[in-house]
Design an enzyme around this catalytic site. Sequence first.
Site, PDB file in Angstrom:
ATOM      1  N   CYS A 145      -3.895  -6.152  -6.824  1.00  0.00           N
ATOM      2  CA  CYS A 145      -5.172  -6.862  -6.959  1.00  0.00           C
ATOM      3  C   CYS A 145      -5.141  -7.901  -8.072  1.00  0.00           C
ATOM      4  CB  CYS A 145      -6.315  -5.882  -7.202  1.00  0.00           C
ATOM      5  SG  CYS A 145      -6.787  -4.985  -5.720  1.00  0.00           S
ATOM      6  N   LYS A 201      -5.562 -11.595  -7.081  1.00  0.00           N
ATOM      7  CA  LYS A 201      -6.831 -12.183  -6.621  1.00  0.00           C
ATOM      8  C   LYS A 201      -7.030 -13.576  -7.215  1.00  0.00           C
ATOM      9  CE  LYS A 201     -10.475  -8.863  -5.477  1.00  0.00           C
ATOM     10  NZ  LYS A 201     -11.753  -8.310  -5.918  1.00  0.00           N
ATOM     11  N   ASP A 227     -19.042  -4.846  -1.969  1.00  0.00           N
ATOM     12  CA  ASP A 227     -17.729  -4.399  -1.514  1.00  0.00           C
ATOM     13  C   ASP A 227     -17.477  -4.654  -0.040  1.00  0.00           C
ATOM     14  OD1 ASP A 227     -16.804  -3.113  -4.018  1.00  0.00           O
ATOM     15  OD2 ASP A 227     -18.646  -1.981  -3.709  1.00  0.00           O
ATOM     16  N   ASP A 243      -8.958  -6.333   2.723  1.00  0.00           N
ATOM     17  CA  ASP A 243      -8.250  -6.453   1.464  1.00  0.00           C
ATOM     18  C   ASP A 243      -6.756  -6.456   1.746  1.00  0.00           C
ATOM     19  OD1 ASP A 243      -9.190  -6.551  -1.291  1.00  0.00           O
ATOM     20  OD2 ASP A 243     -10.504  -4.899  -0.742  1.00  0.00           O
ATOM     21  N   ASP A 274     -13.391   0.076  -0.083  1.00  0.00           N
ATOM     22  CA  ASP A 274     -14.636  -0.695  -0.027  1.00  0.00           C
ATOM     23  C   ASP A 274     -15.656  -0.060   0.918  1.00  0.00           C
ATOM     24  OD1 ASP A 274     -14.345  -2.732  -1.923  1.00  0.00           O
ATOM     25  OD2 ASP A 274     -13.096  -3.918  -0.576  1.00  0.00           O
ATOM     26  N   GLY A 327      -3.250  -5.417  14.633  1.00  0.00           N
ATOM     27  CA  GLY A 327      -3.033  -6.158  13.397  1.00  0.00           C
ATOM     28  C   GLY A 327      -2.493  -7.545  13.654  1.00  0.00           C
ATOM     29  N   HIS A 328      -2.075  -8.203  12.578  1.00  0.00           N
ATOM     30  CA  HIS A 328      -1.545  -9.556  12.682  1.00  0.00           C
ATOM     31  C   HIS A 328      -0.475  -9.747  11.621  1.00  0.00           C
ATOM     32  CE1 HIS A 328      -1.873 -13.715  14.116  1.00  0.00           C
ATOM     33  NE2 HIS A 328      -1.612 -14.074  12.855  1.00  0.00           N
ATOM     34  N   THR A 329       0.646 -10.355  12.012  1.00  0.00           N
ATOM     35  CA  THR A 329       1.785 -10.519  11.114  1.00  0.00           C
ATOM     36  C   THR A 329       2.169 -11.980  10.979  1.00  0.00           C
ATOM     37  OG1 THR A 329       2.577  -8.395  11.934  1.00  0.00           O
ATOM     38  CG2 THR A 329       4.123  -9.677  10.634  1.00  0.00           C
ATOM     39  N   ASP A 338     -16.571  -0.155  -6.121  1.00  0.00           N
ATOM     40  CA  ASP A 338     -15.261   0.352  -6.528  1.00  0.00           C
ATOM     41  C   ASP A 338     -14.649  -0.626  -7.519  1.00  0.00           C
ATOM     42  OD1 ASP A 338     -14.754  -1.581  -4.579  1.00  0.00           O
ATOM     43  OD2 ASP A 338     -13.042  -0.530  -3.735  1.00  0.00           O
TER      44      ASP A 338
HETATM   45 CO    CO Z   1     -14.689  -3.390  -3.737  1.00  0.00          CO
HETATM   46 CO    CO Z   2     -12.361  -5.718  -1.765  1.00  0.00          CO
END
Ligand code: CO
Ligand code: CO
Length: 347
Positions: free
Chosen positions: A19, A22, A52, A69, A92, A139-141, A228
């Site tokens: 994180c 970010k 969140d 995320d 989240d 998903g996606h790659t 969170d």
């Molecule tokens: Co959050």
């Molecule tokens: Co988040």
Amino acid sequence: MSDNKQKRRLTEMVRNCGCAAKLAPGILADVLSGLDVPRNDNVIVGIENSDDAGAYRLDDGRILLQTLDFFPANNDDPYTFGQIAAANALSDIYAMGGTPVTALNIVCFPGSADISILREILRGGADKVRESGAVVMGGHTVEDPEPKYGLSVTGITDAEHLLANRNAAEGDVLILTKPIGTGIIVSALKGGIAGEGSAKEAVGSMTSLNKAACEAMGKFRGVHGCTDVTGFSLGGHAIEMAKASSLTIEIESGSVPVIEGAAELAEEGIVPQGTYRNKDFFGPDSRFAADFNEDLIFDPQTSGGLLISVSEEDADGLMRELKAELSTRCGIIGRVTAKSDKYLIVK
Ligand code: CO
Ligand code: CO
């Protein structure tokens, strides 16, 4: 497969870990303020709340929660990285008082790297999604020189259990369900200088779901607000909660659980870049009354704990429940007061 492929550590392939990667909070606020988003009466929590997850009222009265995320590898073990990224993304939903239902993988991976590494990342993620009770739907790659992974998660809650960061109440007690310091320890791990105990506690905390903490919150009507603690740090997320609730949050620095060794490493200046971005943006909203290391309060967390604002009457009951259910250290770390000169006061 060349030896080269095997020898490169996952965290050597990325510039920022977890994180801490970010975008700076100031830049994000700037971008979003110029964005014209369509309005809809069913949106209970939207983009304007810095919350969140988004919350959308369905026809039957239930509330749909959506969040995503993903971030660059923050552990050299691909299975562990997958677990951390998934636990962080699922968090989240828990922070909103919800139950995760479905998840989609988000993957960036170097085309030249060993594909078995990616399989391990996805296996770690899938195991955490299974533990949450949700299912992976796809998903996606994308090819990218930096390996990144995360989830888009959809969850469900109802009006009675929905928790936003804007509903903290004056007189509430603040509970944190995991220790802080993961940004510092991940930096130390990347540099090869983290102690074994520190690494173990940080990884154990980051791979733990906030599921049990969320279920415990659901038992107490006195739980008013929740968020969170992730990339914007304990200080930053506390300030966002205080701002959204138009109140002040006081943190007792001595009561904040800190991962073994993190305070010492912070003193030595082992802090991720994200700390300085958090300090720049959130610093002016805070006042430090103690000589507590600010770098700890503004340390970007990955898969951090829930910050819960709960009535004084329910605080001890909730703490008992959390202590019985959680494997991470948790504690009462402060309280919510009427709005004073700053949103955050650290004593
Ligand atoms: Co959050
Ligand atoms: Co988040």
